[in-house]
Design a protein around this motif. Structure first.
Motif, PDB file in Angstrom:
ATOM      1  N   GLY A 128      91.801  15.638 -21.968  1.00 64.10           N
ATOM      2  CA  GLY A 128      90.387  15.450 -22.302  1.00 64.10           C
ATOM      3  C   GLY A 128      89.599  16.734 -22.437  1.00 64.10           C
ATOM      4  N   VAL A 129      90.128  17.823 -21.877  1.00 63.82           N
ATOM      5  CA  VAL A 129      89.507  19.144 -21.999  1.00 63.82           C
ATOM      6  C   VAL A 129      90.570  20.103 -22.502  1.00 63.82           C
ATOM      7  N   SER A 130      90.207  20.927 -23.473  1.00 59.24           N
ATOM      8  CA  SER A 130      91.146  21.904 -24.033  1.00 59.24           C
ATOM      9  C   SER A 130      90.485  23.268 -24.118  1.00 59.24           C
ATOM     10  N   LEU A 131      91.317  24.302 -24.055  1.00 51.73           N
ATOM     11  CA  LEU A 131      90.819  25.652 -24.286  1.00 51.73           C
ATOM     12  C   LEU A 131      90.654  25.807 -25.788  1.00 51.73           C
ATOM     13  N   MET A 132      89.417  25.814 -26.240  1.00 50.20           N
ATOM     14  CA  MET A 132      89.102  25.965 -27.662  1.00 50.20           C
ATOM     15  C   MET A 132      88.882  27.451 -27.929  1.00 50.20           C
ATOM     16  N   THR A 133      89.587  27.969 -28.904  1.00 48.24           N
ATOM     17  CA  THR A 133      89.414  29.370 -29.269  1.00 48.24           C
ATOM     18  C   THR A 133      88.868  29.465 -30.676  1.00 48.24           C
ATOM     19  N   ALA A 134      88.021  30.445 -30.874  1.00 52.48           N
ATOM     20  CA  ALA A 134      87.416  30.674 -32.179  1.00 52.48           C
ATOM     21  C   ALA A 134      87.583  32.135 -32.546  1.00 52.48           C
TER      22      ALA A 134
ATOM     23  N   GLU B  74      90.570  41.515 -37.237  1.00 48.61           N
ATOM     24  CA  GLU B  74      91.538  42.228 -36.403  1.00 48.61           C
ATOM     25  C   GLU B  74      92.236  41.297 -35.420  1.00 48.61           C
ATOM     26  N   GLY B  75      91.850  40.011 -35.429  1.00 44.28           N
ATOM     27  CA  GLY B  75      92.502  39.034 -34.568  1.00 44.28           C
ATOM     28  C   GLY B  75      91.797  38.744 -33.263  1.00 44.28           C
ATOM     29  N   ASN B  76      90.588  39.262 -33.058  1.00 42.97           N
ATOM     30  CA  ASN B  76      89.860  39.008 -31.817  1.00 42.97           C
ATOM     31  C   ASN B  76      89.274  37.597 -31.820  1.00 42.97           C
ATOM     32  N   SER B  77      89.281  36.974 -30.665  1.00 41.38           N
ATOM     33  CA  SER B  77      88.767  35.616 -30.560  1.00 41.38           C
ATOM     34  C   SER B  77      88.053  35.416 -29.227  1.00 41.38           C
ATOM     35  N   VAL B  78      87.355  34.300 -29.125  1.00 37.95           N
ATOM     36  CA  VAL B  78      86.625  33.913 -27.930  1.00 37.95           C
ATOM     37  C   VAL B  78      87.052  32.488 -27.599  1.00 37.95           C
ATOM     38  N   GLY B  79      87.148  32.163 -26.312  1.00 36.81           N
ATOM     39  CA  GLY B  79      87.558  30.826 -25.931  1.00 36.81           C
ATOM     40  C   GLY B  79      86.681  30.236 -24.848  1.00 36.81           C
ATOM     41  N   ALA B  80      86.677  28.912 -24.795  1.00 37.16           N
ATOM     42  CA  ALA B  80      85.961  28.172 -23.744  1.00 37.16           C
ATOM     43  C   ALA B  80      86.628  26.815 -23.590  1.00 37.16           C
TER      44      ALA B  80
END
Length: 162
Positions: free
Chosen positions: A93-99, A108-114
């Protein structure tokens, strides 16, 4: 949230190319969405189960974000909490979403997650219009309006990192 059109949605994405935004799957039920009860529009891509998208209004401008996540492989007894709305869910029901970040950092491949509700239905969970698989949300001393403000602030803090 105001009602959005497909054109509004496609033009809002900040972390993908115009071509990618043109090809992504947009919900076909936009006319039936409960816009008055949504703080942001979130949906999963039916053709790509590891992709989701969200669109939020930020300073009178729409901001769309393409997200990726790994389907959860956790056991039945494991629970996770959404970092946006603080709803707890069992299993997936909860997932680590990365953008991917926008601009040069994203290239360059940098991302943020929550950690977010996998179905991105935070607005509906807050208002009791959708019930988590556990059957209830934990009670809070905050009013509904304060919970909505907190969820929106958490989402905008995530978007601001992009």
């Amino acid at each position: 949230m105001r009602a959005l059109t497909e054109q509004d949605i496609r033009g809002s994405f900040i972390n993908c190319s115009k071509g990618e935004a043109k090809r992504l799957s947009v919900p076909r039920d936009l006319a039936e969405r409960p816009w008055d009860d949504l703080d942001f529009l979130g949906w999963g891509d039916p053709g790509a189960p590891d992709r989701s998208y969200l669109v939020v209004e930020r300073r009178d401008r729409l901001v769309g974000v393409a997200l990726r996540f790994q389907p959860a492989q956790r056991g039945f007894l494991h629970r996770s909490m959404c970092s946006l709305c603080l709803t707890t869910h069992p299993r997936g029901g909860v997932s680590l979403m990365t953008a991917r970040k926008s601009g040069p950092a994203g290239r360059e491949g940098n991302s943020v997650g929550a950690y977010m509700c996998t179905d991105l239905a935070c607005s509906l969970y807050l208002r009791g219009l959708k019930v988590p698989e556990t059957g209830v949300r934990f009670g809070e001393s905050l009013t509904l309006e304060e919970q909505i403000d907190r969820t929106r602030s958490n989402l905008l803090a995530f978007v601001d990192k992009l």
